[in-house]
Design a protein around this motif. Structure first.
Motif, short mmCIF file in Angstrom:
data_model
loop_
_atom_site.label_atom_id
_atom_site.label_comp_id
_atom_site.label_asym_id
_atom_site.label_seq_id
_atom_site.Cartn_x
_atom_site.Cartn_y
_atom_site.Cartn_z
N ASP A 77 33.05 33.56 32.03
CA ASP A 77 33.16 35.01 32.14
C ASP A 77 34.63 35.42 32.16
N SER A 78 34.92 36.57 31.57
CA SER A 78 36.29 37.09 31.58
C SER A 78 36.63 37.61 32.98
N LYS A 79 37.88 37.41 33.37
CA LYS A 79 38.33 37.97 34.64
C LYS A 79 38.50 39.47 34.51
N LYS A 80 38.63 40.14 35.65
CA LYS A 80 38.70 41.60 35.66
C LYS A 80 39.94 42.13 34.93
N ASP A 81 41.01 41.33 34.88
CA ASP A 81 42.23 41.78 34.22
C ASP A 81 42.36 41.21 32.80
N SER A 82 41.28 40.66 32.27
CA SER A 82 41.32 40.07 30.93
C SER A 82 41.39 41.17 29.88
N SER A 83 41.99 40.84 28.72
CA SER A 83 42.04 41.79 27.61
C SER A 83 40.72 41.82 26.84
N TRP A 84 39.86 40.83 27.06
CA TRP A 84 38.59 40.75 26.35
C TRP A 84 37.42 40.88 27.34
N LEU A 85 36.62 41.93 27.20
CA LEU A 85 35.44 42.18 28.03
C LEU A 85 35.72 41.96 29.51
N PRO A 86 36.72 42.62 30.06
CA PRO A 86 37.08 42.38 31.46
C PRO A 86 35.94 42.66 32.44
N GLY A 87 35.57 41.63 33.20
CA GLY A 87 34.57 41.78 34.24
C GLY A 87 33.16 42.02 33.77
N GLU A 88 32.86 41.75 32.48
CA GLU A 88 31.54 42.08 31.96
C GLU A 88 30.57 40.90 31.97
N LYS A 89 30.97 39.77 32.56
CA LYS A 89 30.06 38.66 32.84
C LYS A 89 29.29 38.20 31.59
N GLN A 90 30.01 37.95 30.51
CA GLN A 90 29.37 37.77 29.21
C GLN A 90 29.01 36.34 28.85
N ALA A 91 29.48 35.36 29.60
CA ALA A 91 29.44 33.97 29.13
C ALA A 91 28.31 33.15 29.75
N LEU A 92 28.31 31.84 29.41
CA LEU A 92 27.30 30.91 29.91
C LEU A 92 27.69 30.31 31.25
N TRP A 93 28.99 30.29 31.54
CA TRP A 93 29.51 29.81 32.82
C TRP A 93 30.26 30.96 33.51
N ASP A 94 30.28 30.96 34.85
CA ASP A 94 31.10 31.96 35.54
C ASP A 94 32.54 31.44 35.64
N ILE A 95 33.41 32.19 36.29
CA ILE A 95 34.83 31.82 36.30
C ILE A 95 35.11 30.58 37.14
N GLN A 96 34.12 30.15 37.95
CA GLN A 96 34.26 28.88 38.69
C GLN A 96 33.62 27.71 37.94
#
Length: 558
Positions: free
Chosen positions: A521-540
């Motif tokens: 998932d993109s972090k909240k300050d990411s330039s791509w989909l910030p904070g939108e929880k889009q991926a298969l794994w979370d940030i951990q």
């Protein structure tokens, strides 16, 4: 009873009591929290690429979008990628802006590290991307077609600040607002029957004349006391007049008058206005023409803005449209040929042309005309025309491996089905010009609420081409940082649905593969989909329900 017997009896009783108590501990049961139980079910899944049936899909590539630094560092992201995926795509580092320097030389050092790391891991690299309008070294490309400047020999002069004869699609020094439609006349319909002119359409009378505007941009900004001269050829389909305003930048109004009020008729006339900059006009770098008072077509040609120089100025010689076309064509061939030759030992598939189709006019190509371009934007098609992709495929085919798979890639094909059809038509055009397009890639940056019927229809349209079909940049946004279990389940279902529809409608021989765009998932300050929880794994790097949905889809792909 003797002492020894008593002691033995007490020992037996104590042992029996202890045994009963110990059985009670061993048989104690408890219910796990639901969140823990659910995560254990997710963690029980195997690595993703193990779910691909290679007997049915021997050439299928399961890919991941990743940055070069994440991969070559050899850290947890690389290990995760190597275990789960067959192929990687760089988000930026294989693009023109990352490789081409301001002097036109190439820096392949990052790519060399990437190819070495991928070869060691047995992971293939998908080339992304050879010809795009963004992430380009636009500074270098613009320098190639910049005018020749001959220094002055002295004496007063009017030095050109900016100008445009509209013989090319270069719109770097002008733009229009949303109420104006910009286009060009046919060749021979410019001023004095020569060349072409800029055509601006104001479709309705506006409540305020400034609601429909053309902006001429220039630099540096004017300063109080300076003298400027504006000259241009103008006409309109009906008699009209329009005032000018001084803007700091387009849309940043400062003063109600700049270069007077222009009158136009259906006959071409030349308007010339000389001014001395006032304090109210100082620091402005844009002339606004207020076109909202009359609903008509306005025409502009041979615009020049000159500044008086009491000590003399330089002579500026502009390159012709044909010269610019030849220069840019040579630069495109140099870039693509050098890139594919460098990567040929490792890269066997390329995104040759990226995002060619216009969103608002889905059967036409994108253009930079009438837009304020970012520093890294350069629209090759504005100089080379519709055949820019024909040239890109020709060069990639000539200098790459004979068996390379060459793709055209675009986004929103599932959202705008006309754009999907427009892209297919453009592929047909490229091939009508003698170049083979092996595959069509659809990015699929979608959400949990995307139209499922459109997704299915898109895959049917793409399958009918007979081309290889690749899902090139799949991510599915939840759309909020406040995620519920229900949302995560919908995300898992959508990941599975995409794979299900891909396998349902794309024949096995046409399945190039599916690439997920980003690992976590993109972090909240990411330039791509910030904070939108889009991926298969979370940030951990913890697997999400989406992982199971995607894996189940792959497992069902026969």
């Amino acid at each position: 009873m003797n002492k020894l017997y008593k002691m033995a009896l007490l020992f037996c009783i104590a042992a029996a009591v202890w045994s009963c108590a110990n059985d009670s501990v061993l048989n104690f049961e408890y219910d796990k929290p639901e969140s823990i139980a659910n995560q254990e079910k997710i963690d029980a899944y195997k690595d993703l690429k193990t779910y691909v049936d290679r007997s049915s899909n021997p050439d299928f590539k399961l890919g991941a979008g990743i940055s070069l630094s994440e991969y070559v560092s050899g850290g947890v992201v690389k290990r995760l990628v190597d275990r789960n995926f067959d192929e990687i795509t760089m988000g930026y580092e294989m693009k023109h802006g990352a490789v081409v320097k301001n002097d036109g030389t190439f820096d392949f050092s990052g790519i060399e590290k990437l190819l070495a790391a991928s070869q060691q891991s047995g992971v293939t690299v998908f080339g992304h991307t050879l010809c795009w309008h963004a992430n380009q070294n636009a500074t270098y490309l613009k320098s190639l077609i910049a005018p020749v400047i001959i220094p002055s020999t002295g004496g007063p002069s009017w030095d050109l600040v900016t100008g445009n004869d509209f013989e090319t699609d270069n719109a770097s020094n002008y733009q229009v607002n949303s109420n104006i439609t910009a286009s060009f006349t046919a060749a021979g319909e410019g001023a004095n029957g020569a060349g072409r002119a800029l055509k601006l359409t104001n479709a309705a009378v506006r409540a305020n004349d400034w609601e429909a505007q053309l902006f001429i941009k220039f630099s540096p900004a004017v300063q109080a006391g300076e003298k400027y001269q504006l000259s241009m050829d103008v006409r309109s389909d009906v008699n009209a007049s329009y005032s000018t305003q001084a803007h700091v930048t387009p849309g940043a109004y400062k003063h109600w008058d700049f270069f007077g009020t222009i009158s136009s008729t259906p006959t071409w006339t030349t308007y010339t206005k000389e001014i001395t900059v006032s304090a109210e006009q100082a620091t402005c770098g844009a002339i606004a023409f207020n076109l909202g008072k009359t609903a008509t077509n306005y025409y502009f040609d041979n615009i020049t803005l000159k500044k008086y120089n009491p000590t003399g100025g330089s002579t500026i010689i502009e390159k012709t449209p044909e010269q610019k076309k030849n220069i840019i064509n040579e630069s495109l061939e140099k870039w693509i040929s050098e890139m594919v030759k460098k990567c040929a030992p490792s890269v066997k598939a390329w995104d040759v042309v990226n995002e060619p189709m216009d969103d608002g006019k889905p059967y036409e190509l994108k253009t930079g005309v009438g837009k304020t371009l970012a520093a890294d934007e350069f629209f090759w098609q504005d100089y080379l025309g519709k055949d820019y992709a024909v040239e890109a495929f020709r060069v990639a085919r000539k200098y790459g491996n004979p068996t390379d798979k060459l793709f055209v890639n675009d986004y929103n094909l599932e959202y705008n089905l006309d754009k999907c059809k427009g892209l297919i038509k453009y592929v047909e055009y490229i091939e009508s010009k003698g170049q083979k397009v092996d595959g069509i890639a659809t990015q699929m940056h979608i959400s949990i609420n995307s139209n499922k019927e459109n997704i299915a229809t898109m895959f049917q349209l793409l399958a009918a081409t007979g081309k290889l079909i690749k899902v090139s940049e799949l991510d599915i946004a939840v759309g909020t940082g406040d995620v519920t279990e229900s949302m995560l389940q919908k995300q898992a279902e959508m990941y599975k649905y995409v794979v299900d529809m891909y396998s349902k409608y794309i024949p096995t021989k046409q399945r190039y593969g599916i690439t997920v765009w980003g690992i976590t998932d993109s972090k909240k300050d990411s330039s791509w989909l910030p904070g939108e929880k889009q991926a298969l794994w979370d940030i951990q790097f913890t697997r999400k329900p989406a992982y199971t949905g995607f894996a189940d889809g792959l497992n069902g792909m026969k």
